[in-house]
Design a protein around this motif. Structure first.
Motif, PDB file in Angstrom:
ATOM      1  N   THR A  29     -24.257  22.727  20.745  1.00  0.00           N
ATOM      2  CA  THR A  29     -24.481  24.141  21.068  1.00  0.00           C
ATOM      3  C   THR A  29     -23.720  25.045  20.106  1.00  0.00           C
ATOM      4  N   VAL A  30     -22.482  24.692  19.816  1.00  0.00           N
ATOM      5  CA  VAL A  30     -21.700  25.472  18.851  1.00  0.00           C
ATOM      6  C   VAL A  30     -22.395  25.453  17.490  1.00  0.00           C
ATOM      7  N   LEU A  31     -22.848  24.280  17.062  1.00  0.00           N
ATOM      8  CA  LEU A  31     -23.550  24.164  15.777  1.00  0.00           C
ATOM      9  C   LEU A  31     -24.807  25.027  15.775  1.00  0.00           C
ATOM     10  N   LEU A  32     -25.572  24.963  16.855  1.00  0.00           N
ATOM     11  CA  LEU A  32     -26.797  25.752  16.973  1.00  0.00           C
ATOM     12  C   LEU A  32     -26.508  27.242  16.842  1.00  0.00           C
ATOM     13  N   ILE A  33     -25.505  27.716  17.549  1.00  0.00           N
ATOM     14  CA  ILE A  33     -25.183  29.147  17.523  1.00  0.00           C
ATOM     15  C   ILE A  33     -24.664  29.577  16.153  1.00  0.00           C
ATOM     16  N   VAL A  34     -23.804  28.771  15.556  1.00  0.00           N
ATOM     17  CA  VAL A  34     -23.234  29.125  14.252  1.00  0.00           C
ATOM     18  C   VAL A  34     -24.331  29.208  13.194  1.00  0.00           C
ATOM     19  N   VAL A  35     -25.196  28.216  13.141  1.00  0.00           N
ATOM     20  CA  VAL A  35     -26.283  28.225  12.155  1.00  0.00           C
ATOM     21  C   VAL A  35     -27.205  29.415  12.396  1.00  0.00           C
ATOM     22  N   ALA A  36     -27.522  29.672  13.658  1.00  0.00           N
ATOM     23  CA  ALA A  36     -28.410  30.789  13.987  1.00  0.00           C
ATOM     24  C   ALA A  36     -27.783  32.124  13.577  1.00  0.00           C
ATOM     25  N   GLU A  37     -26.496  32.290  13.828  1.00  0.00           N
ATOM     26  CA  GLU A  37     -25.837  33.549  13.452  1.00  0.00           C
ATOM     27  C   GLU A  37     -25.776  33.712  11.938  1.00  0.00           C
ATOM     28  N   LEU A  38     -25.543  32.642  11.216  1.00  0.00           N
ATOM     29  CA  LEU A  38     -25.511  32.738   9.754  1.00  0.00           C
ATOM     30  C   LEU A  38     -26.881  33.153   9.208  1.00  0.00           C
ATOM     31  N   ILE A  39     -27.936  32.634   9.825  1.00  0.00           N
ATOM     32  CA  ILE A  39     -29.289  33.049   9.429  1.00  0.00           C
ATOM     33  C   ILE A  39     -29.476  34.543   9.735  1.00  0.00           C
ATOM     34  N   CYS A  40     -28.974  34.971  10.881  1.00  0.00           N
ATOM     35  CA  CYS A  40     -29.057  36.395  11.237  1.00  0.00           C
ATOM     36  C   CYS A  40     -28.338  37.260  10.203  1.00  0.00           C
ATOM     37  N   PHE A  41     -27.193  36.809   9.749  1.00  0.00           N
ATOM     38  CA  PHE A  41     -26.423  37.596   8.774  1.00  0.00           C
ATOM     39  C   PHE A  41     -27.207  37.784   7.480  1.00  0.00           C
TER      40      PHE A  41
END
Length: 215
Positions: free
Chosen positions: A80-92
């Motif tokens: 879950t942490v990996l999923l959120i981190v990758v998703a946020e980096l894509i958002c950035f």
């Protein structure tokens, strides 16, 4: 208790979120033309100050349930942490190249809820809207919770009912528009399929309970 102590170092991964918040703050400025992607449906969604409560509860929701995942199943927590981190980096990346904005109402009044809304408006500028990180992180927790075994009914209801309220609150407090919400859910669903379903299939864990003993 002994198992929790052994797993404690994994909680340090939560420190990545303050770091991501710092990056977000640098991007939360109008550095170029910001696009308005609202639709006619967004125009008829009312502004309801009450929804600032679930909107702010998001800060507790994410931390609380990530810690819950850590306690119940470390592998689900780490994914879950990996999923959120990758998703946020894509958002950035999206925020940097395609900045969007949301038209906010003028707050007239000084009720407790209106003051809370104004506080959010002052501390989170109306940029970096598509996709919504509020929706993205909440939906990630909701999907990941499906992999937590033996959840209590009340816990399950809290995850999904409060999560749903957080998601729709982004529309009712005029922090986001429908496309922000849909874009976030689409992105999370795609990454969820990779971090949970695809990895589990490749590791041959579909028929096995996820636990530290499998490491």
């Amino acid at each position: 208790m002994k198992k929790s102590i052994q797993k404690a170092p994994y909680l340090l991964f939560l420190l990545v979120f303050p770091a991501l918040a710092i990056v977000y703050s640098f991007l939360n400025n109008r550095s170029h033309k910001a696009f308005d992607i609202s639709t006619s449906v967004d125009q008829v969604i009312p502004f309801l100050p009450f929804f600032i409560i679930p909107y702010i509860f998001w800060y507790v929701y994410i931390f609380m349930f990530l810690v819950y995942f850590w306690y119940k199943d470390t592998k689900v927590y780490l994914r879950t942490v990996l999923l959120i981190v990758v998703a946020e980096l894509i958002c950035f990346v999206i925020y940097f190249f395609f900045q969007t904005t949301v038209s906010r109402p003028i707050i007239q009044g000084d009720t407790f809820l209106q003051v809370l809304v104004q506080w959010i408006y002052e501390n989170d500028r109306p940029y970096n809207c598509f996709p919504s990180i509020h929706v993205l992180t909440t939906f990630a927790v909701m999907l990941a919770s499906l992999h937590i075994k033996n959840k209590h009914l009340i816990t399950n209801l809290c995850i999904h009912v409060s999560g749903s309220l957080i998601i729709i609150s982004t529309l009712f407090v005029k922090q986001h528009v429908i496309l922000d919400m849909v874009g976030s859910m689409f992105l999370v669903t795609f990454l969820y399929g990779i971090t949970f379903e695809l990895l589990i299939f490749r590791l041959g864990e579909k028929s096995e309970p996820i636990s530290l003993k499998n490491k």
